[in-house]
Design a protein around this motif. Sequence first.
Motif, PDB file in Angstrom:
ATOM      1  N   GLU A   1      26.055  31.949  21.841  1.00 27.69           N
ATOM      2  CA  GLU A   1      26.518  31.914  23.225  1.00 27.69           C
ATOM      3  C   GLU A   1      27.954  32.449  23.326  1.00 27.69           C
ATOM      4  OE1 GLU A   1      26.820  31.424  27.255  1.00 27.69           O
ATOM      5  OE2 GLU A   1      25.031  31.440  25.961  1.00 27.69           O
ATOM      6  N   SER A   2      28.819  32.059  22.360  1.00 32.65           N
ATOM      7  CA  SER A   2      30.206  32.561  22.357  1.00 32.65           C
ATOM      8  C   SER A   2      30.233  34.063  22.150  1.00 32.65           C
ATOM      9  CB  SER A   2      31.010  31.870  21.255  1.00 32.65           C
ATOM     10  OG  SER A   2      31.109  30.501  21.499  1.00 32.65           O
ATOM     11  N   ILE A   3      29.409  34.578  21.222  1.00 35.61           N
ATOM     12  CA  ILE A   3      29.357  36.020  20.967  1.00 35.61           C
ATOM     13  C   ILE A   3      28.903  36.766  22.218  1.00 35.61           C
ATOM     14  CG2 ILE A   3      28.064  37.790  19.690  1.00 35.61           C
ATOM     15  CD1 ILE A   3      28.132  35.825  17.294  1.00 35.61           C
ATOM     16  N   ARG A   4      27.875  36.215  22.895  1.00 36.48           N
ATOM     17  CA  ARG A   4      27.396  36.860  24.124  1.00 36.48           C
ATOM     18  C   ARG A   4      28.487  36.882  25.190  1.00 36.48           C
ATOM     19  NH1 ARG A   4      25.962  35.473  28.833  1.00 36.48           N
ATOM     20  NH2 ARG A   4      26.244  33.250  28.405  1.00 36.48           N
ATOM     21  N   ARG A   5      29.205  35.729  25.333  1.00 36.70           N
ATOM     22  CA  ARG A   5      30.243  35.631  26.358  1.00 36.70           C
ATOM     23  C   ARG A   5      31.418  36.558  26.054  1.00 36.70           C
ATOM     24  NH1 ARG A   5      30.637  30.652  26.088  1.00 36.70           N
ATOM     25  NH2 ARG A   5      32.572  30.423  24.882  1.00 36.70           N
ATOM     26  N   TYR A   6      31.915  36.551  24.785  1.00 36.57           N
ATOM     27  CA  TYR A   6      33.045  37.416  24.432  1.00 36.57           C
ATOM     28  C   TYR A   6      32.659  38.895  24.508  1.00 36.57           C
ATOM     29  CZ  TYR A   6      35.997  33.542  22.919  1.00 36.57           C
ATOM     30  OH  TYR A   6      36.785  32.418  22.892  1.00 36.57           O
ATOM     31  N   SER A   7      31.408  39.187  24.196  1.00 34.39           N
ATOM     32  CA  SER A   7      30.957  40.580  24.294  1.00 34.39           C
ATOM     33  C   SER A   7      31.003  41.056  25.748  1.00 34.39           C
ATOM     34  CB  SER A   7      29.530  40.686  23.733  1.00 34.39           C
ATOM     35  OG  SER A   7      29.058  42.002  23.838  1.00 34.39           O
TER      36      SER A   7
ATOM     37  N   TRP B   1      32.887  39.762  28.166  1.00 31.95           N
ATOM     38  CA  TRP B   1      34.300  39.852  28.570  1.00 31.95           C
ATOM     39  C   TRP B   1      34.952  41.130  28.047  1.00 31.95           C
ATOM     40  CZ3 TRP B   1      36.152  34.178  27.281  1.00 31.95           C
ATOM     41  CH2 TRP B   1      35.594  33.309  28.228  1.00 31.95           C
ATOM     42  N   PHE B   2      34.622  41.436  26.788  1.00 33.53           N
ATOM     43  CA  PHE B   2      35.228  42.625  26.184  1.00 33.53           C
ATOM     44  C   PHE B   2      34.825  43.900  26.943  1.00 33.53           C
ATOM     45  CE2 PHE B   2      34.329  46.230  23.294  1.00 33.53           C
ATOM     46  CZ  PHE B   2      35.645  46.613  23.035  1.00 33.53           C
ATOM     47  N   HIS B   3      33.524  44.036  27.208  1.00 32.90           N
ATOM     48  CA  HIS B   3      33.070  45.247  27.890  1.00 32.90           C
ATOM     49  C   HIS B   3      33.591  45.332  29.320  1.00 32.90           C
ATOM     50  CE1 HIS B   3      29.946  45.195  24.629  1.00 32.90           C
ATOM     51  NE2 HIS B   3      30.267  46.493  24.661  1.00 32.90           N
ATOM     52  N   GLN B   4      33.678  44.160  30.003  1.00 26.45           N
ATOM     53  CA  GLN B   4      34.202  44.157  31.355  1.00 26.45           C
ATOM     54  C   GLN B   4      35.694  44.507  31.368  1.00 26.45           C
ATOM     55  OE1 GLN B   4      33.494  40.530  33.439  1.00 26.45           O
ATOM     56  NE2 GLN B   4      34.567  41.141  35.306  1.00 26.45           N
ATOM     57  N   ALA B   5      36.450  43.893  30.435  1.00 31.66           N
ATOM     58  CA  ALA B   5      37.894  44.166  30.359  1.00 31.66           C
ATOM     59  C   ALA B   5      38.150  45.610  29.946  1.00 31.66           C
ATOM     60  CB  ALA B   5      38.554  43.214  29.359  1.00 31.66           C
ATOM     61  N   HIS B   6      37.298  46.145  29.053  1.00 29.16           N
ATOM     62  CA  HIS B   6      37.469  47.529  28.599  1.00 29.16           C
ATOM     63  C   HIS B   6      37.230  48.518  29.742  1.00 29.16           C
ATOM     64  CE1 HIS B   6      37.643  50.699  25.616  1.00 29.16           C
ATOM     65  NE2 HIS B   6      36.517  51.231  26.120  1.00 29.16           N
ATOM     66  N   ARG B   7      36.204  48.197  30.587  1.00 29.81           N
ATOM     67  CA  ARG B   7      35.938  49.090  31.714  1.00 29.81           C
ATOM     68  C   ARG B   7      37.056  49.029  32.743  1.00 29.81           C
ATOM     69  NH1 ARG B   7      30.695  46.925  31.100  1.00 29.81           N
ATOM     70  NH2 ARG B   7      31.110  45.461  32.790  1.00 29.81           N
ATOM     71  N   SER B   8      37.642  47.842  32.922  1.00 29.16           N
ATOM     72  CA  SER B   8      38.667  47.680  33.962  1.00 29.16           C
ATOM     73  C   SER B   8      40.040  48.130  33.499  1.00 29.16           C
ATOM     74  CB  SER B   8      38.760  46.201  34.380  1.00 29.16           C
ATOM     75  OG  SER B   8      37.499  45.735  34.813  1.00 29.16           O
ATOM     76  N   ALA B   9      40.238  48.250  32.171  1.00 33.50           N
ATOM     77  CA  ALA B   9      41.591  48.481  31.651  1.00 33.50           C
ATOM     78  C   ALA B   9      42.130  49.856  32.032  1.00 33.50           C
ATOM     79  CB  ALA B   9      41.597  48.319  30.131  1.00 33.50           C
TER      80      ALA B   9
ATOM     81  N   SER C   1      38.790  40.763  19.209  1.00 32.96           N
ATOM     82  CA  SER C   1      39.125  40.047  17.975  1.00 32.96           C
ATOM     83  C   SER C   1      38.435  38.691  17.933  1.00 32.96           C
ATOM     84  CB  SER C   1      40.645  39.885  17.845  1.00 32.96           C
ATOM     85  OG  SER C   1      41.128  39.051  18.885  1.00 32.96           O
ATOM     86  N   ARG C   2      38.360  38.020  19.113  1.00 35.62           N
ATOM     87  CA  ARG C   2      37.633  36.751  19.175  1.00 35.62           C
ATOM     88  C   ARG C   2      36.132  36.972  18.929  1.00 35.62           C
ATOM     89  NH1 ARG C   2      40.555  34.337  24.615  1.00 35.62           N
ATOM     90  NH2 ARG C   2      42.474  33.618  23.598  1.00 35.62           N
ATOM     91  N   LEU C   3      35.624  38.087  19.476  1.00 34.43           N
ATOM     92  CA  LEU C   3      34.213  38.427  19.265  1.00 34.43           C
ATOM     93  C   LEU C   3      33.921  38.621  17.788  1.00 34.43           C
ATOM     94  CD1 LEU C   3      31.386  39.345  20.240  1.00 34.43           C
ATOM     95  CD2 LEU C   3      32.334  41.642  20.510  1.00 34.43           C
ATOM     96  N   HIS C   4      34.787  39.362  17.084  1.00 26.78           N
ATOM     97  CA  HIS C   4      34.579  39.618  15.653  1.00 26.78           C
ATOM     98  C   HIS C   4      34.676  38.325  14.840  1.00 26.78           C
ATOM     99  CE1 HIS C   4      35.835  44.092  16.235  1.00 26.78           C
ATOM    100  NE2 HIS C   4      34.538  43.874  16.528  1.00 26.78           N
ATOM    101  N   ALA C   5      35.584  37.412  15.245  1.00 24.08           N
ATOM    102  CA  ALA C   5      35.730  36.133  14.542  1.00 24.08           C
ATOM    103  C   ALA C   5      34.445  35.304  14.662  1.00 24.08           C
ATOM    104  CB  ALA C   5      36.914  35.358  15.107  1.00 24.08           C
ATOM    105  N   LYS C   6      33.866  35.278  15.874  1.00 26.27           N
ATOM    106  CA  LYS C   6      32.604  34.535  16.063  1.00 26.27           C
ATOM    107  C   LYS C   6      31.458  35.186  15.288  1.00 26.27           C
ATOM    108  CE  LYS C   6      34.216  31.390  18.829  1.00 26.27           C
ATOM    109  NZ  LYS C   6      34.303  29.974  18.376  1.00 26.27           N
ATOM    110  N   GLU C   7      31.420  36.530  15.250  1.00 29.62           N
ATOM    111  CA  GLU C   7      30.372  37.216  14.496  1.00 29.62           C
ATOM    112  C   GLU C   7      30.494  36.923  12.995  1.00 29.62           C
ATOM    113  OE1 GLU C   7      29.457  41.123  17.312  1.00 29.62           O
ATOM    114  OE2 GLU C   7      31.027  41.218  15.784  1.00 29.62           O
TER     115      GLU C   7
END
Length: 635
Positions: free
Chosen positions: A305-311, A313-321, A336-342
């Motif tokens: 669930e954490s990996i799905r959520r951080y993934s 967030w990452f894609h949304q933040a990357h598109r908006s950045a 980095s949080r995504l990689h730590a959970k993976e």
Amino acid sequence: MLIVKAIDLHKSLSGAALFEQVSFEVREGERLALFGRNGAGKTTLLQGLLGKIDFDQGTIRRELPLEHWGWLEQHVDVSPDDTVLEFVQSGSAELYRLKQELERLQQRMNGQASSRPAAPEWVNGQASGRHSAPEHAAEEMYGGEAMDTVLERYGRMYERYVQLDGYAWEVKVEKSLGLMRLDPSLWTQPFCSLSGGQKTRAQLAALLVREPKFIVLDEPTNHLDEESLDWLEMWVRAYPGTVLYVSHDRTFIDRTADAVIELEAGGCRRYTGGYTDYRRQKELELRTQETAYKKQEQEREKLLESIRRYSEWFHQAHRSAGQNDFYRSKSKKNVSRLHAKEAALERLESARVQKPREAAGLHMQLVAESFAARALLRMEGVGFAHETGRELFKQFGLSVNRGDRIAVLGPNGAGKSTLLKLIAGLLQPMAGAVRLHPQAKIGYFAQELDHLETEETILGSLLKLPDMTQTRARTIMGCFLFSREDAYKRIGQLSMGEKCRVAFLMLLFSGANLLVLDEPTNYLDIDTRERVEEALLEYAGAFVVVSHDRYFIRRAANRLIVMDEAGAPQLFSGTYDEYRFKDRSRPLSPEEQGRDNERVQLQLRLAQLMSMEEPDEEEERLRLLEEIRQLRQRL
């Protein structure tokens, strides 16, 4: 001192792995039970330890040479002419060979057999031959061999025989046969003519003569009656050497084993104590594994669930950045949080606890036709005798009622199987009568399994039943541990354990409300025995059973018929433990004394609770009832 060590043993049969990665060791003075299901490879493993077969892979370190090992096997290959005495003597190879050769030479010299090597007369350290030789001994020829040569060889062998204390060995052989309760009238009988229990005792006698430092026993409890089992237990406990054995007798394992080595396809594991201790440890292992598995799965779900959520967030933040430094920094933090959970998920998967799996087992439920009356069967003044004239019963009476679980006890030859055949209507009494209630229906299980249709296939026998379909028949076969390929096997081609399961399969559809069972668990492994026991304990009808399995009798029986060779069966209204504890003609073992004391304490506590007034509070009342229920269950 280390006796033997097995290291990473692998063995395959017909291209399929029997077992692999088997490692264990046996140390001096231990009593170890090798335990496993039928087909696990227990006998194969023992044969490999003894050097009779080779393993595909692995090492055996024998710190004790094989000449100091002893071996009791299930099937003995002997000459049809070998007598019981010769079989026991042959266990001591060198002495037996010398005795045979001395007797052969005596026959050549004397022209007749002699039962005991006679000492030659000695002159200056040489056999003179004056006690049996003709006047011109040097000129006599024996089978092309000069008499002087025969006498010289006889003298050398006799000297070696005396050196090895051969005459004391002969006495020891006879004493060992006596200790094994093998009557002298049997000693000259062919070994092959003995019963299964007598063959086992003869093998034990041969071991007793040699007293090897390490003994390997393959199913030593097979075919032994209760008295012989009690003796064997004492012998194993008191034996000065080391013992490794295979047995399906749970009481025997409880009373003799220091540890149980469980053999499975993927290896083996050692458990301290007897069978009851082993079961307790296995149940604890299973509960621990289940708890660890559930905790691991919960942790895994959280990480996913954490990996799905951080993934997301990452894609949304990357598109908006875009080119915005703030959003780009936030995006990197999320990745980095995504990689730590993976990484945490990878670590969890690498140390994954496997889901506990219950081994394939017999699934069986016996159904009895409804029965309103109290008594299913009565035996009134029954008498029966063998063709030899030996009387088995005289004026014997018995009533089998609803809910009865009757066990028949007694030594081999006392007539237990005959009694069951009288109850089942397969034999007719010579005096008295056996009266069966019109609504009673008997299901019979024969010890020899000779009531099965050997030419019929398993599937064919099922399809003969009314309203039976292919699909249902195959489902039922699966519940009784028969594979798809087994469906077309003829019953006559099956192993004894498989035939035993077929016999229970037939009982399943018999609708019987009175089961007559002659050694129903003889050819079953312990796991399957326990499934059969559970089915019998839940059975709504009554049963009468002959069994040497004391663990089963202790669990199942509420009445006993105790038989002896004098032909006077005695009825005992109580359990096996109550019968044993009431028998004060022998000393109780510490285990039995402990159970006896515990039983008294439980009965006192139950009497105390039953005399208490019923509590007003519902919660207290339920707690009281629950304690009473648990006490009754333990009793």
